[in-house]
Design a protein around this motif. Structure first.
Motif, PDB file in Angstrom:
ATOM      1  N   ALA A 104       0.798   3.885  -3.013  1.00 16.95           N
ATOM      2  CA  ALA A 104       0.454   5.288  -2.742  1.00 16.95           C
ATOM      3  C   ALA A 104       1.572   6.215  -3.211  1.00 16.95           C
ATOM      4  O   ALA A 104       1.299   7.294  -3.757  1.00 16.95           O
ATOM      5  CB  ALA A 104       0.183   5.485  -1.252  1.00 16.95           C
ATOM      6  N   ASP A 152       0.828  -1.207   0.000  1.00 20.81           N
ATOM      7  CA  ASP A 152       0.000   0.000   0.000  1.00 20.81           C
ATOM      8  C   ASP A 152       0.862   1.258   0.000  1.00 20.81           C
ATOM      9  O   ASP A 152       0.531   2.236  -0.664  1.00 20.81           O
ATOM     10  CB  ASP A 152      -0.923   0.018   1.221  1.00 20.81           C
ATOM     11  N   ALA A 157      -5.367   4.310  -0.855  1.00 17.18           N
ATOM     12  CA  ALA A 157      -4.496   3.753   0.187  1.00 17.18           C
ATOM     13  C   ALA A 157      -5.319   3.237   1.365  1.00 17.18           C
ATOM     14  O   ALA A 157      -5.009   2.179   1.927  1.00 17.18           O
ATOM     15  CB  ALA A 157      -3.491   4.796   0.642  1.00 17.18           C
TER      16      ALA A 157
END
Length: 136
Positions: A63, A59, A94
């Motif tokens: 992001a 993640d 995210a």
């Protein structure tokens, strides 16, 4: 042998002109959202979906890659509200992806990077029409 700067200018990836920026963000969106096709369908997915399957680290990487497009938008001189909206798309992506394994499912359909590409293309088409590419 030409240096990196010369080579990157020739292929249009290193410049700060709007056409070079357009090429980079389109390539980034394709990498993150449309690199692969689900067999038997026309549904595409990319690195962003795959990264969501890796808890926490995936993640963060996804992001950061999405934030790159926001950075490019800021450098283009886009209005603040446009890149704030883009940052919101990256942030929501995210947050959705933070749910281990299950978070990949909403990310498969939300496609924040595709949304952000549309925002940037709209700006480029309006303010730099010479960068438009006719899709075939």
């Amino acid at each position: 042998m030409p240096d990196f700067e010369t080579l990157s200018r020739k292929i249009g990836v290193g410049g700060s002109d709007p056409a070079s920026v357009r090429k980079r963000i389109e390539a980034m969106e394709r990498l993150l959202e449309g690199l692969f096709v689900v067999p038997g369908t026309k549904q595409r997915f990319g690195l962003d979906f795959i990264l969501d399957l890796i808890p926490v680290g995936g993640d963060i990487v996804g992001a950061a890659m999405g934030a790159y497009m926001v950075w490019e938008a800021r450098n283009l001189g886009m209005p603040k509200n446009a890149y704030v909206r883009m940052a919101g798309n990256v942030g929501l992506n995210a947050l959705l992806g933070a749910i281990p394994f299950i978070g990949a499912v909403p990310d498969f359909f939300f496609r924040s990077n595709t949304r952000n590409l549309k925002i940037i293309k709209k700006h480029l088409d309006r303010h730099h029409p010479g960068t438009a590419i006719i899709d075939g």
